[in-house]
Design a protein around this motif. Sequence first.
Motif, PDB file in Angstrom:
ATOM      1  N   THR A  10      39.711  33.094  42.843  1.00 40.22           N
ATOM      2  CA  THR A  10      40.119  34.474  43.101  1.00 40.22           C
ATOM      3  C   THR A  10      40.979  35.025  41.979  1.00 40.22           C
ATOM      4  OG1 THR A  10      42.010  33.720  44.414  1.00 40.22           O
ATOM      5  CG2 THR A  10      39.981  34.250  45.605  1.00 40.22           C
ATOM      6  N   SER A  11      41.772  34.171  41.346  1.00 42.59           N
ATOM      7  CA  SER A  11      42.623  34.675  40.274  1.00 42.59           C
ATOM      8  C   SER A  11      41.802  35.082  39.056  1.00 42.59           C
ATOM      9  CB  SER A  11      43.686  33.637  39.888  1.00 42.59           C
ATOM     10  OG  SER A  11      43.092  32.521  39.292  1.00 42.59           O
ATOM     11  N   SER A  12      40.671  34.436  38.814  1.00 40.87           N
ATOM     12  CA  SER A  12      39.854  34.817  37.662  1.00 40.87           C
ATOM     13  C   SER A  12      39.257  36.202  37.865  1.00 40.87           C
ATOM     14  CB  SER A  12      38.758  33.790  37.401  1.00 40.87           C
ATOM     15  OG  SER A  12      37.843  33.766  38.473  1.00 40.87           O
ATOM     16  N   LYS A  13      38.903  36.559  39.117  1.00 37.25           N
ATOM     17  CA  LYS A  13      38.413  37.904  39.392  1.00 37.25           C
ATOM     18  C   LYS A  13      39.509  38.926  39.143  1.00 37.25           C
ATOM     19  CE  LYS A  13      34.984  36.668  42.866  1.00 37.25           C
ATOM     20  NZ  LYS A  13      34.607  36.804  44.282  1.00 37.25           N
ATOM     21  N   GLY A  14      40.718  38.601  39.575  1.00 38.65           N
ATOM     22  CA  GLY A  14      41.852  39.500  39.367  1.00 38.65           C
ATOM     23  C   GLY A  14      42.175  39.668  37.895  1.00 38.65           C
ATOM     24  N   GLU A  15      42.070  38.581  37.155  1.00 39.64           N
ATOM     25  CA  GLU A  15      42.334  38.649  35.721  1.00 39.64           C
ATOM     26  C   GLU A  15      41.306  39.521  35.017  1.00 39.64           C
ATOM     27  OE1 GLU A  15      42.600  34.712  34.117  1.00 39.64           O
ATOM     28  OE2 GLU A  15      44.188  34.153  35.508  1.00 39.64           O
ATOM     29  N   LYS A  16      40.049  39.412  35.442  1.00 40.30           N
ATOM     30  CA  LYS A  16      38.994  40.214  34.824  1.00 40.30           C
ATOM     31  C   LYS A  16      39.238  41.695  35.104  1.00 40.30           C
ATOM     32  CE  LYS A  16      34.789  38.702  34.428  1.00 40.30           C
ATOM     33  NZ  LYS A  16      33.404  38.278  34.712  1.00 40.30           N
ATOM     34  N   LYS A  17      39.653  42.012  36.330  1.00 36.19           N
ATOM     35  CA  LYS A  17      39.940  43.400  36.687  1.00 36.19           C
ATOM     36  C   LYS A  17      41.119  43.925  35.876  1.00 36.19           C
ATOM     37  CE  LYS A  17      40.994  46.386  40.580  1.00 36.19           C
ATOM     38  NZ  LYS A  17      41.318  46.457  41.999  1.00 36.19           N
ATOM     39  N   ASN A  18      42.170  43.089  35.732  1.00 33.39           N
ATOM     40  CA  ASN A  18      43.325  43.499  34.938  1.00 33.39           C
ATOM     41  C   ASN A  18      42.939  43.735  33.488  1.00 33.39           C
ATOM     42  OD1 ASN A  18      45.126  43.454  37.073  1.00 33.39           O
ATOM     43  ND2 ASN A  18      45.725  41.337  36.712  1.00 33.39           N
ATOM     44  N   GLN A  19      42.053  42.897  32.977  1.00 33.63           N
ATOM     45  CA  GLN A  19      41.630  43.049  31.585  1.00 33.63           C
ATOM     46  C   GLN A  19      40.878  44.363  31.395  1.00 33.63           C
ATOM     47  OE1 GLN A  19      39.258  39.833  30.119  1.00 33.63           O
ATOM     48  NE2 GLN A  19      39.090  40.697  28.068  1.00 33.63           N
ATOM     49  N   THR A  20      39.994  44.701  32.328  1.00 29.86           N
ATOM     50  CA  THR A  20      39.249  45.949  32.181  1.00 29.86           C
ATOM     51  C   THR A  20      40.172  47.150  32.307  1.00 29.86           C
ATOM     52  OG1 THR A  20      38.656  45.937  34.521  1.00 29.86           O
ATOM     53  CG2 THR A  20      37.057  45.004  32.996  1.00 29.86           C
ATOM     54  N   TYR A  46      53.676  52.987  28.420  1.00 31.24           N
ATOM     55  CA  TYR A  46      54.562  52.524  29.489  1.00 31.24           C
ATOM     56  C   TYR A  46      53.732  51.890  30.608  1.00 31.24           C
ATOM     57  CZ  TYR A  46      57.816  52.688  33.415  1.00 31.24           C
ATOM     58  OH  TYR A  46      58.582  52.355  34.499  1.00 31.24           O
ATOM     59  N   LEU A  47      52.662  52.561  31.009  1.00 33.07           N
ATOM     60  CA  LEU A  47      51.792  52.021  32.053  1.00 33.07           C
ATOM     61  C   LEU A  47      51.180  50.688  31.621  1.00 33.07           C
ATOM     62  CD1 LEU A  47      49.844  55.169  33.290  1.00 33.07           C
ATOM     63  CD2 LEU A  47      51.568  53.870  34.528  1.00 33.07           C
ATOM     64  N   LEU A  48      50.765  50.617  30.384  1.00 34.81           N
ATOM     65  CA  LEU A  48      50.155  49.396  29.867  1.00 34.81           C
ATOM     66  C   LEU A  48      51.150  48.239  29.891  1.00 34.81           C
ATOM     67  CD1 LEU A  48      47.651  48.115  28.551  1.00 34.81           C
ATOM     68  CD2 LEU A  48      48.594  48.788  26.355  1.00 34.81           C
ATOM     69  N   ARG A  49      52.360  48.488  29.409  1.00 35.94           N
ATOM     70  CA  ARG A  49      53.380  47.432  29.402  1.00 35.94           C
ATOM     71  C   ARG A  49      53.693  46.949  30.811  1.00 35.94           C
ATOM     72  NH1 ARG A  49      56.068  50.802  25.849  1.00 35.94           N
ATOM     73  NH2 ARG A  49      57.495  51.387  27.516  1.00 35.94           N
ATOM     74  N   ASN A  50      53.883  47.875  31.728  1.00 40.54           N
ATOM     75  CA  ASN A  50      54.257  47.487  33.079  1.00 40.54           C
ATOM     76  C   ASN A  50      53.103  46.838  33.831  1.00 40.54           C
ATOM     77  OD1 ASN A  50      56.935  48.233  32.914  1.00 40.54           O
ATOM     78  ND2 ASN A  50      56.468  50.349  33.399  1.00 40.54           N
ATOM     79  N   SER A  51      51.882  47.222  33.543  1.00 42.91           N
ATOM     80  CA  SER A  51      50.744  46.575  34.204  1.00 42.91           C
ATOM     81  C   SER A  51      50.621  45.130  33.724  1.00 42.91           C
ATOM     82  CB  SER A  51      49.450  47.336  33.939  1.00 42.91           C
ATOM     83  OG  SER A  51      49.075  47.255  32.588  1.00 42.91           O
ATOM     84  N   GLU A  52      50.922  44.879  32.457  1.00 43.30           N
ATOM     85  CA  GLU A  52      50.877  43.516  31.941  1.00 43.30           C
ATOM     86  C   GLU A  52      51.970  42.665  32.572  1.00 43.30           C
ATOM     87  OE1 GLU A  52      51.123  43.933  27.718  1.00 43.30           O
ATOM     88  OE2 GLU A  52      49.018  44.496  27.542  1.00 43.30           O
ATOM     89  N   ARG A  53      53.161  43.217  32.721  1.00 48.66           N
ATOM     90  CA  ARG A  53      54.247  42.484  33.375  1.00 48.66           C
ATOM     91  C   ARG A  53      53.894  42.172  34.811  1.00 48.66           C
ATOM     92  NH1 ARG A  53      59.222  46.201  31.459  1.00 48.66           N
ATOM     93  NH2 ARG A  53      59.204  45.615  29.275  1.00 48.66           N
ATOM     94  N   LYS A  54      53.335  43.158  35.501  1.00 54.53           N
ATOM     95  CA  LYS A  54      52.973  42.966  36.892  1.00 54.53           C
ATOM     96  C   LYS A  54      51.914  41.881  37.029  1.00 54.53           C
ATOM     97  CE  LYS A  54      51.363  45.469  40.930  1.00 54.53           C
ATOM     98  NZ  LYS A  54      50.841  46.725  41.455  1.00 54.53           N
ATOM     99  N   SER A  55      50.918  41.893  36.162  1.00 55.55           N
ATOM    100  CA  SER A  55      49.858  40.893  36.254  1.00 55.55           C
ATOM    101  C   SER A  55      50.398  39.499  35.925  1.00 55.55           C
ATOM    102  CB  SER A  55      48.698  41.243  35.335  1.00 55.55           C
ATOM    103  OG  SER A  55      49.074  41.146  33.976  1.00 55.55           O
ATOM    104  N   LEU A  56      51.365  39.416  35.023  1.00 59.57           N
ATOM    105  CA  LEU A  56      51.941  38.106  34.694  1.00 59.57           C
ATOM    106  C   LEU A  56      52.737  37.550  35.865  1.00 59.57           C
ATOM    107  CD1 LEU A  56      53.160  38.659  31.026  1.00 59.57           C
ATOM    108  CD2 LEU A  56      51.228  37.291  31.794  1.00 59.57           C
ATOM    109  N   THR A  57      53.474  38.401  36.564  1.00 59.61           N
ATOM    110  CA  THR A  57      54.267  37.913  37.692  1.00 59.61           C
ATOM    111  C   THR A  57      53.384  37.592  38.896  1.00 59.61           C
ATOM    112  OG1 THR A  57      54.707  40.174  38.425  1.00 59.61           O
ATOM    113  CG2 THR A  57      56.360  39.142  37.013  1.00 59.61           C
ATOM    114  N   GLU A  58      52.268  38.298  39.060  1.00 51.10           N
ATOM    115  CA  GLU A  58      51.365  38.017  40.179  1.00 51.10           C
ATOM    116  C   GLU A  58      50.626  36.704  39.976  1.00 51.10           C
ATOM    117  OE1 GLU A  58      48.781  41.360  40.462  1.00 51.10           O
ATOM    118  OE2 GLU A  58      50.242  42.571  41.549  1.00 51.10           O
TER     119      GLU A  58
END
Length: 60
Positions: A10-20, A46-58
């Motif tokens: 499931t995390s690989s699907k989430g990672e792919k979505k975050n990447q897109t 700003y959105l890009l930076r915070n989305s990356e932080r959010k994905s790293l913590t998730e």
Amino acid sequence: MSGKELKCATSSKGEKKNQTNREKLQKRIAKAQQQGRCNKVKALEYLLRNSERKSLTENK
């Protein structure tokens, strides 16, 4: 499947979505830069930076 295997699947699907999503934001940033929209670029970065932080913590 064990719990670990399921989590990895499931995390690989989430990672792919975050990447897109990151790729879409990067394209929007490039377009805004070409148009000379500095404030839009700042907002999108700003959105890009915070989305990356959010994905790293998730993913932890």
